[in-house]
Design a protein around this motif. Structure first.
Motif, short mmCIF file in Angstrom:
data_model
loop_
_atom_site.label_atom_id
_atom_site.label_comp_id
_atom_site.label_asym_id
_atom_site.label_seq_id
_atom_site.Cartn_x
_atom_site.Cartn_y
_atom_site.Cartn_z
N ARG A 173 -22.47 151.99 41.07
CA ARG A 173 -22.84 153.35 40.72
C ARG A 173 -21.64 154.13 40.24
NH1 ARG A 173 -27.61 154.55 39.52
NH2 ARG A 173 -27.33 156.68 40.22
N ARG A 174 -20.54 153.45 39.95
CA ARG A 174 -19.31 154.16 39.62
C ARG A 174 -19.19 154.43 38.13
NH1 ARG A 174 -15.00 150.35 41.74
NH2 ARG A 174 -13.59 151.85 40.73
N TRP A 175 -20.34 154.56 37.45
CA TRP A 175 -20.25 154.94 36.05
C TRP A 175 -19.89 156.40 35.94
CZ3 TRP A 175 -23.78 158.63 34.80
CH2 TRP A 175 -24.95 158.67 35.55
N ARG A 176 -19.31 156.75 34.82
CA ARG A 176 -18.72 158.08 34.66
C ARG A 176 -19.36 158.78 33.48
NH1 ARG A 176 -13.75 155.40 33.01
NH2 ARG A 176 -15.25 153.74 32.70
N PRO A 177 -20.29 159.73 33.72
CA PRO A 177 -20.99 160.36 32.61
C PRO A 177 -20.08 160.95 31.55
CG PRO A 177 -22.08 160.92 34.66
CD PRO A 177 -20.82 160.18 35.02
N ALA A 178 -18.94 161.49 31.95
CA ALA A 178 -18.07 162.14 30.98
C ALA A 178 -17.16 161.16 30.25
CB ALA A 178 -17.23 163.21 31.66
N ALA A 179 -17.14 159.89 30.68
CA ALA A 179 -16.17 158.96 30.12
C ALA A 179 -16.40 158.69 28.65
CB ALA A 179 -16.21 157.64 30.89
N ALA A 180 -17.65 158.81 28.20
CA ALA A 180 -17.95 158.57 26.79
C ALA A 180 -17.53 159.73 25.91
CB ALA A 180 -19.45 158.31 26.62
N PHE A 181 -17.20 160.85 26.51
CA PHE A 181 -17.02 162.08 25.74
C PHE A 181 -15.56 162.51 25.69
CE2 PHE A 181 -21.44 161.88 26.57
CZ PHE A 181 -22.05 162.50 25.51
N LEU A 182 -14.72 161.58 25.34
CA LEU A 182 -13.32 161.90 25.11
C LEU A 182 -13.14 162.16 23.62
CD1 LEU A 182 -11.76 159.06 27.29
CD2 LEU A 182 -12.13 161.45 27.95
N PRO A 183 -12.34 163.16 23.25
CA PRO A 183 -12.16 163.43 21.82
C PRO A 183 -11.70 162.18 21.08
CG PRO A 183 -11.19 165.16 23.16
CD PRO A 183 -11.57 164.06 24.11
N GLY A 184 -12.25 161.98 19.90
CA GLY A 184 -11.91 160.81 19.10
C GLY A 184 -12.25 161.07 17.66
N PRO A 185 -12.29 160.02 16.85
CA PRO A 185 -12.51 160.22 15.41
C PRO A 185 -13.93 160.64 15.05
CG PRO A 185 -12.43 157.88 15.94
CD PRO A 185 -12.02 158.62 17.19
N HIS A 186 -14.90 160.43 15.95
CA HIS A 186 -16.29 160.68 15.60
C HIS A 186 -16.86 161.95 16.22
CE1 HIS A 186 -16.24 156.72 13.85
NE2 HIS A 186 -15.84 156.20 14.99
N PHE A 187 -16.34 162.33 17.39
CA PHE A 187 -16.87 163.50 18.10
C PHE A 187 -15.73 164.30 18.71
CE2 PHE A 187 -20.41 160.60 17.90
CZ PHE A 187 -21.48 161.45 17.62
N GLY A 188 -15.96 165.60 18.84
CA GLY A 188 -14.98 166.48 19.44
C GLY A 188 -15.06 166.46 20.95
N ALA A 189 -14.33 167.37 21.58
CA ALA A 189 -14.27 167.43 23.03
C ALA A 189 -15.63 167.75 23.62
CB ALA A 189 -13.25 168.48 23.47
N GLY A 190 -15.96 167.09 24.73
CA GLY A 190 -17.23 167.30 25.38
C GLY A 190 -17.22 168.50 26.31
#
Length: 260
Positions: A173-190
């Motif tokens: 259960r140690r998945w991290r909802p915010a882990a996918a939302f780090l700034p990168g080339p495709h999306f901005g900050a979550g």
């Protein structure tokens, strides 16, 4: 946004087996899983809500739990789901919705086809290295991507006890909802927000809900039966849940990010 998978310390074979486990219990999933609160969905859509017409993709739509909520607020909704049995449930429940087979890594839509992509309880199964550029492709300029997760509120003591009872040797259960939302080339900050939610349950329906969780679905039958028996014993012996119908407290976590 970068990196995958969004679970800690999970081998790819186990992740794939659990991600594909839901189809065999699609009817139970449609019956037992909670939907999403309206205020969470509206917050997810916030950056693009004034667009007309507003076009929304429910990606990894499952049996349509999120799709149904979206339809209360958006006229133009398309659902994409890879599992045929889950997709059949969605089509039966929501026959007017455009529902397509497809994956987050290969979305069957044109470039810039939608203003928002919402993902309910599914983004942690995506191969984000492939899915993020694909999601960015089908989003219009200034579009938004949002992930929603329903989490049993284990700050409540009896819920924490239930979580311990319902654990198995293969639980993670140690998945991290915010882990996918780090700034990168495709999306901005979550941005992240939490919303109170709940679901009316009985001991039997709560056990049926737990039976649709991937770590239970992939257990050997004997272990699965033993785990669900422990759950029923716990709920029938716990004052908050022993008297018939009760409210399961849920926290809905939403993380949204703009297309880069």
């Amino acid at each position: 946004m970068s990196g995958s998978p969004t679970f800690d310390d999970v081998d790819p074979e186990t992740l794939a087996r659990r991600a594909s486990s839901f189809g065999g219990q699609a009817a139970a999933y449609a019956r037992e899983r909670p939907d999403y609160p309206d205020d969470a969905v509206l917050w997810a859509l916030g950056p693009v809500r004034e667009r007309a017409p507003l076009r929304v993709l429910d990606l990894g739509a499952g049996t349509g739990k999120l799709t149904g909520v979206l339809l209360r607020h958006v006229a133009d909704v398309v659902a994409v789901e890879p599992d045929a049995a889950m997709l059949a449930q969605l089509r039966d429940r929501l026959p007017g919705v455009r529902a397509l087979p497809g994956t987050a890594e290969e979305i069957p839509l044109a470039d810039g086809a939608v203003d928002a992509i919402l993902v309910g309880q599914a983004m942690h199964w995506f191969d984000l290295d492939r899915a993020l550029p694909e999601m960015a492709r089908v989003l219009a300029p200034g579009g938004v991507l949002a992930g929603l997760w329903n989490l049993d509120d284990d700050r409540v003591p009896w819920v924490s006890g239930l979580k311990r009872v319902a654990a198995s040797t293969v639980s993670f259960r140690r998945w991290r909802p915010a882990a996918a939302f780090l700034p990168g080339p495709h999306f901005g900050a979550g941005e992240r927000a939490e919303f109170a939610h709940g679901q009316r349950r009985t001991a039997e329906s709560m056990a049926a809900t737990i039976a649709t969780h991937s770590h239970v679905l992939t257990l050997p039958e004997t272990e699965r039966a033993e785990l669900l028996a422990r759950v029923l014993d716990y709920l029938r012996a716990t004052p908050e849940t022993a008297g018939g119908e009760f409210e399961l407290p849920i926290t809905t976590v939403v993380v949204r990010a703009p297309r880069g």
